[in-house]
Every structure is written in structure tokens, then in C-alpha cells.
Design a protein around this motif. Structure first.
Motif, PDB file in Angstrom:
ATOM      1  N   PRO A  78      -9.294 103.369 158.041  1.00 33.75           N
ATOM      2  CA  PRO A  78      -8.470 102.154 158.127  1.00 33.75           C
ATOM      3  C   PRO A  78      -9.301 100.882 157.927  1.00 33.75           C
ATOM      4  O   PRO A  78     -10.325 100.679 158.565  1.00 33.75           O
ATOM      5  N   GLY A  79      -8.877 100.046 156.985  1.00 35.81           N
ATOM      6  CA  GLY A  79      -9.567  98.791 156.693  1.00 35.81           C
ATOM      7  C   GLY A  79     -10.683  98.907 155.682  1.00 35.81           C
ATOM      8  O   GLY A  79     -11.225  97.883 155.240  1.00 35.81           O
ATOM      9  N   ALA A  80     -11.070 100.134 155.305  1.00 33.09           N
ATOM     10  CA  ALA A  80     -12.209 100.316 154.396  1.00 33.09           C
ATOM     11  C   ALA A  80     -11.786 100.074 152.939  1.00 33.09           C
ATOM     12  O   ALA A  80     -10.664 100.394 152.544  1.00 33.09           O
ATOM     13  N   PRO A  81     -12.725  99.530 152.104  1.00 34.31           N
ATOM     14  CA  PRO A  81     -12.420  99.297 150.691  1.00 34.31           C
ATOM     15  C   PRO A  81     -13.072 100.317 149.769  1.00 34.31           C
ATOM     16  O   PRO A  81     -14.019 101.000 150.141  1.00 34.31           O
ATOM     17  N   ALA A  82     -12.571 100.390 148.551  1.00 38.13           N
ATOM     18  CA  ALA A  82     -13.212 101.107 147.446  1.00 38.13           C
ATOM     19  C   ALA A  82     -13.131 100.189 146.234  1.00 38.13           C
ATOM     20  O   ALA A  82     -12.289  99.288 146.175  1.00 38.13           O
ATOM     21  N   TYR A  83     -14.025 100.426 145.263  1.00 35.13           N
ATOM     22  CA  TYR A  83     -14.132  99.508 144.128  1.00 35.13           C
ATOM     23  C   TYR A  83     -14.083 100.257 142.804  1.00 35.13           C
ATOM     24  O   TYR A  83     -14.505 101.410 142.707  1.00 35.13           O
ATOM     25  N   ALA A  84     -13.608  99.549 141.798  1.00 33.88           N
ATOM     26  CA  ALA A  84     -13.637 100.077 140.425  1.00 33.88           C
ATOM     27  C   ALA A  84     -13.972  98.922 139.496  1.00 33.88           C
ATOM     28  O   ALA A  84     -13.310  97.870 139.529  1.00 33.88           O
ATOM     29  N   LEU A  85     -15.018  99.112 138.695  1.00 33.88           N
ATOM     30  CA  LEU A  85     -15.396  98.094 137.712  1.00 33.88           C
ATOM     31  C   LEU A  85     -14.549  98.285 136.456  1.00 33.88           C
ATOM     32  O   LEU A  85     -14.357  99.413 135.998  1.00 33.88           O
ATOM     33  N   VAL A  86     -14.041  97.185 135.904  1.00 34.67           N
ATOM     34  CA  VAL A  86     -13.171  97.247 134.725  1.00 34.67           C
ATOM     35  C   VAL A  86     -13.714  96.310 133.649  1.00 34.67           C
ATOM     36  O   VAL A  86     -13.957  95.112 133.904  1.00 34.67           O
ATOM     37  N   LYS A  87     -13.907  96.861 132.471  1.00 33.18           N
ATOM     38  CA  LYS A  87     -14.362  96.044 131.340  1.00 33.18           C
ATOM     39  C   LYS A  87     -13.143  95.501 130.598  1.00 33.18           C
ATOM     40  O   LYS A  87     -12.199  96.242 130.277  1.00 33.18           O
ATOM     41  N   LEU A  88     -13.174  94.200 130.303  1.00 34.02           N
ATOM     42  CA  LEU A  88     -12.051  93.551 129.610  1.00 34.02           C
ATOM     43  C   LEU A  88     -12.297  93.425 128.112  1.00 34.02           C
ATOM     44  O   LEU A  88     -11.369  93.599 127.304  1.00 34.02           O
ATOM     45  N   SER A  89     -13.537  93.100 127.748  1.00 34.07           N
ATOM     46  CA  SER A  89     -13.858  92.852 126.345  1.00 34.07           C
ATOM     47  C   SER A  89     -15.365  92.829 126.172  1.00 34.07           C
ATOM     48  O   SER A  89     -16.110  92.991 127.150  1.00 34.07           O
ATOM     49  N   ASP A  90     -15.823  92.598 124.934  1.00 36.26           N
ATOM     50  CA  ASP A  90     -17.257  92.452 124.680  1.00 36.26           C
ATOM     51  C   ASP A  90     -17.698  90.997 124.803  1.00 36.26           C
ATOM     52  O   ASP A  90     -18.889  90.701 124.693  1.00 36.26           O
ATOM     53  N   GLY A  91     -16.743  90.103 124.973  1.00 33.66           N
ATOM     54  CA  GLY A  91     -17.075  88.671 125.128  1.00 33.66           C
ATOM     55  C   GLY A  91     -17.322  87.964 123.803  1.00 33.66           C
ATOM     56  O   GLY A  91     -17.835  86.844 123.812  1.00 33.66           O
ATOM     57  N   GLY A  92     -16.964  88.574 122.685  1.00 31.12           N
ATOM     58  CA  GLY A  92     -17.175  87.951 121.381  1.00 31.12           C
ATOM     59  C   GLY A  92     -16.004  87.051 120.996  1.00 31.12           C
ATOM     60  O   GLY A  92     -14.864  87.286 121.391  1.00 31.12           O
ATOM     61  N   ILE A  93     -16.313  86.013 120.214  1.00 30.25           N
ATOM     62  CA  ILE A  93     -15.268  85.060 119.823  1.00 30.25           C
ATOM     63  C   ILE A  93     -14.371  85.636 118.736  1.00 30.25           C
ATOM     64  O   ILE A  93     -13.268  85.132 118.502  1.00 30.25           O
ATOM     65  N   ASP A  94     -14.817  86.665 118.053  1.00 31.82           N
ATOM     66  CA  ASP A  94     -14.028  87.243 116.984  1.00 31.82           C
ATOM     67  C   ASP A  94     -13.164  88.421 117.455  1.00 31.82           C
ATOM     68  O   ASP A  94     -12.569  89.121 116.632  1.00 31.82           O
ATOM     69  N   GLU A  95     -13.094  88.647 118.743  1.00 28.27           N
ATOM     70  CA  GLU A  95     -12.303  89.769 119.261  1.00 28.27           C
ATOM     71  C   GLU A  95     -10.826  89.399 119.295  1.00 28.27           C
ATOM     72  O   GLU A  95     -10.450  88.222 119.330  1.00 28.27           O
ATOM     73  N   ASP A  96     -10.017  90.446 119.345  1.00 26.51           N
ATOM     74  CA  ASP A  96      -8.569  90.251 119.459  1.00 26.51           C
ATOM     75  C   ASP A  96      -8.182  90.219 120.939  1.00 26.51           C
ATOM     76  O   ASP A  96      -7.590  91.152 121.481  1.00 26.51           O
ATOM     77  N   ASN A  97      -8.568  89.134 121.583  1.00 31.12           N
ATOM     78  CA  ASN A  97      -8.280  88.995 122.999  1.00 31.12           C
ATOM     79  C   ASN A  97      -6.872  88.459 123.220  1.00 31.12           C
ATOM     80  O   ASN A  97      -6.380  87.633 122.455  1.00 31.12           O
ATOM     81  N   GLU A  98      -6.270  88.911 124.288  1.00 30.53           N
ATOM     82  CA  GLU A  98      -4.949  88.415 124.671  1.00 30.53           C
ATOM     83  C   GLU A  98      -5.007  87.982 126.141  1.00 30.53           C
ATOM     84  O   GLU A  98      -5.651  88.632 126.950  1.00 30.53           O
ATOM     85  N   PRO A  99      -4.302  86.876 126.443  1.00 23.15           N
ATOM     86  CA  PRO A  99      -4.337  86.396 127.818  1.00 23.15           C
ATOM     87  C   PRO A  99      -3.493  87.283 128.733  1.00 23.15           C
ATOM     88  O   PRO A  99      -2.411  87.734 128.351  1.00 23.15           O
ATOM     89  N   VAL A 100      -3.985  87.529 129.918  1.00 26.78           N
ATOM     90  CA  VAL A 100      -3.273  88.370 130.898  1.00 26.78           C
ATOM     91  C   VAL A 100      -3.313  87.655 132.250  1.00 26.78           C
ATOM     92  O   VAL A 100      -4.394  87.336 132.760  1.00 26.78           O
ATOM     93  N   SER A 101      -2.144  87.377 132.797  1.00 29.87           N
ATOM     94  CA  SER A 101      -2.066  86.728 134.106  1.00 29.87           C
ATOM     95  C   SER A 101      -1.763  87.731 135.235  1.00 29.87           C
ATOM     96  O   SER A 101      -2.024  87.445 136.393  1.00 29.87           O
ATOM     97  N   ALA A 102      -1.218  88.872 134.857  1.00 23.63           N
ATOM     98  CA  ALA A 102      -0.946  89.933 135.835  1.00 23.63           C
ATOM     99  C   ALA A 102      -0.910  91.268 135.094  1.00 23.63           C
ATOM    100  O   ALA A 102      -0.628  91.315 133.882  1.00 23.63           O
ATOM    101  N   PHE A 103      -1.181  92.324 135.761  1.00 24.09           N
ATOM    102  CA  PHE A 103      -1.178  93.653 135.130  1.00 24.09           C
ATOM    103  C   PHE A 103      -0.790  94.702 136.169  1.00 24.09           C
ATOM    104  O   PHE A 103      -0.705  94.412 137.376  1.00 24.09           O
TER     105      PHE A 103
END
Length: 244
Positions: free
Chosen positions: A175-200
Motif C-alpha cells: 500500500p502506497g508503494a510506486p512502480a515506474y516505467a520509462l517511455v520514449k516519445l521521440s528522437d528529439g529531431g526537428i525533422d520528425e513527424d511529431n504530434e502534440p499530445v495533451s492526454a493519453f
């Protein structure tokens, strides 16, 4: 020349001697015969006794010794037995095995007892976020697998998981304990096809309930669906295994 009087006296003396001799013999015979029956009875009784009963007094003493030994062994067996049970408790002190059984018996975490939140993991450009799943219930639960994430309505497939981030042991949240998951969104390049996300949306393994997660930052996050990856749930982020 023996006179009748002399013969009578001699006969009287001889008779007296004979009587005394016979009396002595009889007395000896009586004492011998009286001793012999007693000895014979004792010997007969001893020989008539079965071998197992030989020396009833000794056997009685042996009985006491046996009962004392059996009492002693019972007493010693008592502590040994309890020592054994404490040894098997150490089989519980084999706490490892007990702990694993307890972990395996913990119910799966569900959307009803876990909250999921997101935070950015590094500075601009924000290429990763960290999901935190926290147990809000009053009992332990098992968090298995990885978060099933869908960032965009236009991409219905789940974000792929990175195998190297899978933990060796099941993740059990008290009870009260956390777990974590790392999530990659992109490579951070300006030429990527990024889309804005406010919720998922996020789903936990074994639970079909969809959890709506608010994206971190006032402007949300930029996601390239072709580059997105997720790690497995772990009790903490591990350098190396969670670098992707």
C-alpha cells in the motif's frame, strides 16, 4: 573275667554312646535336610523363572530406567520437535520461499487500486517521460508486464515494449508503494513527424479498464508514433536497462 555286673555296665555305656552318636547324626541330618529343602526351593524357583523375568527386582529397576529413558527421550524429543518446527519456520525463514509465495498470491493491480501519472524525464527537447503507478489500496498487489499505452486516436496499436527493461522478479506494490516505467516519445529531431499530445490512455496488464493520463507540461508532449517505446514496470528506474 567279666561279671554280669561289668557286662551290664559296659552295655549301658555302649548304649549311651550309641544313643548319643545317633542323636548327633540325626541332628546333623535334620539340619542338613532342613537346609537342603530351602536351598532346593530357591534353586528350583530360580531355574523355574523365565529368562526374561530373571531378577524381578532388577527388571523392576530396568523398567524404571526404561521409563525414565523414555520420559527423557520424550522430553528431549519435545524440544527437538519444536526446534524442528522452528527450523521449518526458518523454511518460513526460508523467508525467501515464503516471500515468493506471498508475492505470487498477491492479486493483480487494477485501475481500481492504482493511480498512474506522468512526468518529464529530461530537459528540452523532451524525448522521454516517466510513468508512475502508485498503489492506493490497503493491500498489496502485483504489477505485471508493461503499461499498454496509446498516445493518439489515429494510432490504435500499443506502444512497443523494450525487452531488456523487464525485471527479473515480479513487482509487488505494498500500500502506497510506486512502480515506474520509462517511455520514449521521440528522437528529439526537428525533422520528425511529431504530434502534440495533451492526454493519453494507459491500461494495466490483465485489466481492460482504460486509465486517462494527463501529459506533463502546459503544452503537453510531442510524440513520434514511429519512435515511441515503453519500458516494463520496475520498482525503480535502472541505469542501462532503462536507457533506450
Amino acid at each position: 573275667m567279666n561279671t554280669p555286673r561289668h557286662r551290664s555296665a559296659l552295655l549301658a555305656v555302649a548304649g549311651t554312646a550309641l544313643v548319643l552318636s545317633l542323636t548327633a547324626c540325626q541332628s546333623d541330618g535334620d539340619s542338613a535336610s532342613s537346609a537342603t529343602p530351602a536351598a532346593t526351593v530357591a534353586a528350583s524357583a530360580a531355574s523355574a523363572r523365565p529368562a526374561g523375568e530373571k531378577g524381578t527386582g532388577t527388571s523392576g529397576g530396568t523398567g524404571s530406567a526404561d521409563s525414565a529413558r523414555s520420559t527423557g527421550s520424550k522430553d528431549s524429543a519435545g524440544p527437538a520437535g519444536s526446534g524442528g518446527s522452528s527450523g521449518s519456520g526458518g523454511s518460513s525463514g526460508s523467508a525467501g520461499a515464503t516471500g515468493e509465495r506471498a508475492s505470487a498470491s498477491a492479486p493483480l493491480c487494477t485501475a481500481g487500486n492504482v493511480t498512474v501519472s506522468a512526468a518529464t524525464q529530461d530537459g528540452p527537447p523532451y524525448t522521454h517521460i516517466v510513468l508512475t503507478a502508485r498503489n492506493t489500496s490497503s493491500h498489496a498487489c502485483r504489477l505485471t508486464g508493461f503499461p499498454h499505452i496509446q498516445f493518439l486516436e489515429s494510432h490504435k496499436q500499443d506502444v512497443p515494449a523494450v525487452a531488456k527493461s523487464k525485471p527479473a522478479a515480479p513487482v509487488v506494490l505494498t500500500p502506497g508503494a510506486p512502480a515506474y516505467a520509462l517511455v520514449k516519445l521521440s528522437d528529439g529531431g526537428i525533422d520528425e513527424d511529431n504530434e502534440p499530445v495533451s492526454a493519453f490512455s494507459v491500461q494495466l496488464e490483465g485489466d481492460p479498464t482504460v486509465i486517462a493520463v494527463t501529459a506533463p507540461g502546459s503544452e503537453g508532449i510531442a510524440v513520434d508514433p514511429a519512435k515511441a517505446l515503453t519500458g516494463y514496470w520496475t520498482p525503480e528506474l535502472r541505469e542501462g536497462a532503462d536507457d533506450f
